[in-house]
Design a protein around this motif. Structure first.
Motif, mmCIF file in Angstrom:
data_model
loop_
_atom_site.group_PDB
_atom_site.id
_atom_site.type_symbol
_atom_site.label_atom_id
_atom_site.label_comp_id
_atom_site.label_asym_id
_atom_site.label_seq_id
_atom_site.Cartn_x
_atom_site.Cartn_y
_atom_site.Cartn_z
ATOM 1 N N LEU A 35 0.806 -1.217 0.000
ATOM 2 C CA LEU A 35 0.000 0.000 0.000
ATOM 3 C C LEU A 35 0.841 1.271 0.000
ATOM 4 N N ALA A 36 2.158 1.124 -0.080
ATOM 5 C CA ALA A 36 3.036 2.296 0.017
ATOM 6 C C ALA A 36 2.739 3.328 -1.069
ATOM 7 N N ALA A 37 2.511 2.882 -2.293
ATOM 8 C CA ALA A 37 2.262 3.819 -3.389
ATOM 9 C C ALA A 37 0.959 4.586 -3.169
ATOM 10 N N GLU A 38 -0.072 3.900 -2.691
ATOM 11 C CA GLU A 38 -1.343 4.574 -2.438
ATOM 12 C C GLU A 38 -1.248 5.535 -1.258
ATOM 13 N N ILE A 39 -0.466 5.177 -0.250
ATOM 14 C CA ILE A 39 -0.264 6.074 0.884
ATOM 15 C C ILE A 39 0.388 7.364 0.413
ATOM 16 N N ASP A 40 1.419 7.246 -0.413
ATOM 17 C CA ASP A 40 2.103 8.437 -0.932
ATOM 18 C C ASP A 40 1.189 9.258 -1.830
ATOM 19 N N ALA A 41 0.391 8.572 -2.649
ATOM 20 C CA ALA A 41 -0.509 9.280 -3.556
ATOM 21 C C ALA A 41 -1.589 10.030 -2.782
ATOM 22 N N LEU A 42 -2.125 9.406 -1.747
ATOM 23 C CA LEU A 42 -3.140 10.080 -0.946
ATOM 24 C C LEU A 42 -2.552 11.296 -0.242
ATOM 25 N N ARG A 43 -1.327 11.167 0.263
ATOM 26 C CA ARG A 43 -0.676 12.316 0.925
ATOM 27 C C ARG A 43 -0.538 13.481 -0.056
ATOM 28 N N GLU A 44 -0.152 13.185 -1.291
ATOM 29 C CA GLU A 44 -0.032 14.237 -2.307
ATOM 30 C C GLU A 44 -1.386 14.871 -2.597
ATOM 31 N N LEU A 45 -2.414 14.044 -2.662
ATOM 32 C CA LEU A 45 -3.756 14.542 -2.943
ATOM 33 C C LEU A 45 -4.253 15.441 -1.809
ATOM 34 N N LEU A 46 -4.000 15.038 -0.574
ATOM 35 C CA LEU A 46 -4.431 15.849 0.572
ATOM 36 C C LEU A 46 -3.707 17.182 0.603
ATOM 37 N N THR A 47 -2.411 17.167 0.320
ATOM 38 C CA THR A 47 -1.628 18.400 0.326
ATOM 39 C C THR A 47 -2.148 19.380 -0.712
ATOM 40 N N ARG A 48 -2.616 18.852 -1.814
ATOM 41 C CA ARG A 48 -3.082 19.704 -2.905
ATOM 42 C C ARG A 48 -4.524 20.172 -2.732
ATOM 43 N N ASP A 49 -5.395 19.250 -2.303
ATOM 44 C CA ASP A 49 -6.826 19.521 -2.395
ATOM 45 C C ASP A 49 -7.570 19.616 -1.061
ATOM 46 N N VAL A 50 -6.977 19.173 0.030
ATOM 47 C CA VAL A 50 -7.711 19.149 1.300
ATOM 48 C C VAL A 50 -6.995 20.027 2.312
ATOM 49 N N THR A 51 -7.015 21.317 2.053
ATOM 50 C CA THR A 51 -6.492 22.323 2.963
ATOM 51 C C THR A 51 -7.470 23.489 2.983
ATOM 52 N N PRO A 52 -7.404 24.341 3.994
ATOM 53 C CA PRO A 52 -8.302 25.500 3.998
ATOM 54 C C PRO A 52 -8.125 26.411 2.788
ATOM 55 N N ASP A 53 -6.946 26.371 2.150
ATOM 56 C CA ASP A 53 -6.670 27.248 1.016
ATOM 57 C C ASP A 53 -6.881 26.577 -0.340
ATOM 58 N N SER A 54 -7.260 25.310 -0.346
ATOM 59 C CA SER A 54 -7.475 24.618 -1.616
ATOM 60 C C SER A 54 -8.675 25.216 -2.346
#
Length: 265
Positions: free
Chosen positions: A171-190
């Motif tokens: 699951l390492a690749a999916e963990i990294d991909a989700l982290r990238e997605l959260l950094t980009r799209d799930v922040t107060p400034d997204s």
């Protein structure tokens, strides 16, 4: 039926979403390169590399975390999940006036790592107490090393069963991909449309499994929970997402998440 990712059988849901092209400002934390700038990123690893890796030993390492810092909260929750609090010293920085000794100690570690270091005192920072040097101030590497050390019983407070494998290889690749997605799209400034689309995807994911990548808790749940709690009060930010709202409340009662919040929030 919503797309799901079960343990041991990744569908690439988040990897696909993370590859979606976006435009705008660079991600938080990026620094423009400079020919004259001193290094301020240190990326040593625990147990990696025969020539330069730091081998694991109980009570050898110290973590400097920052109060109110999202990355520090991820590290503190991970420590608690893996039962490593007792074997890894932790210092929480508030402001220089309140914790002057802690800031002075961290500065000595940076200066021991790079002579006459005059850059920022970045936290989280993982330091080697034997040499007095900074091993790493790169949070993803720190989290990976802590997860990889989870099977070393002499570094844990709890030697019994039940400790999670936070970064299973499948699951390492999916963990990294989700982290990238959260950094980009799930922040107060997204951008609101991107945030809404990603929250909908995550809500669907949690409709059929207790954790974001299946039945067992992983590092992805730490990343997701911290990101969601930073959006604002659950009643407001997640009111339209039933499964995400329940997920945040449920993990918020988990002892390790409670311990991490008490340390860094």
């Amino acid at each position: 039926m919503p797309e799901t990712v079960s343990r041991g059988s990744s569908t690439g849901t988040f990897a696909t979403a993370a590859r979606t092209a976006v435009t705008g400002a660079p991600a938080c934390g990026t620094v423009a390169p400079s020919a004259t700038a001193r290094p301020h990123r240190f990326r040593g690893r625990i147990g990696v590399g025969l020539a330069g890796g730091f081998y694991p030993a109980p009570h050898r390492y110290q973590l400097y975390l920052s109060e109110g810092c999202q990355r520090s909260l991820r590290v503190s929750i991970t420590l608690a999940l893996l039962g490593l609090e007792g074997s890894t010293a932790t210092t929480v920085l508030t402001c220089p006036a309140e914790t002057p000794d802690a800031f002075a100690s961290l500065r000595r570690a940076y200066e021991a790592t790079w002579h006459h270091y005059d850059g920022p005192l970045t936290a989280p920072a993982l330091c080697d107490r034997w040499s007095g040097r900074v091993v790493s101030n790169h949070t993803p590497d720190i989290l990976r090393d802590l997860a990889d050390l989870a099977d070393l019983a002499d570094l844990r407070d709890d030697e019994g069963p039940g400790l999670p494998a936070l970064r299973p290889p499948d699951l390492a690749a999916e963990i990294d991909a989700l982290r990238e997605l959260l950094t980009r799209d799930v922040t107060p400034d997204s951008p609101p449309p991107a945030r809404a689309a990603t929250l909908t995807l995550l809500d669907h994911q949690l409709a059929s499994s207790p954790h974001v990548l299946g039945e067992a808790i992983t590092a992805a749940d730490v990343d997701l929970w911290v990101a969601l709690t930073r959006l604002g009060p659950a009643d407001d930010a997640l009111s339209a997402y039933l499964h995400l709202d329940r997920y945040v409340r449920r993990l918020g009662r988990h002892p390790a998440f409670l311990a991490g919040v008490r340390m860094c929030a």
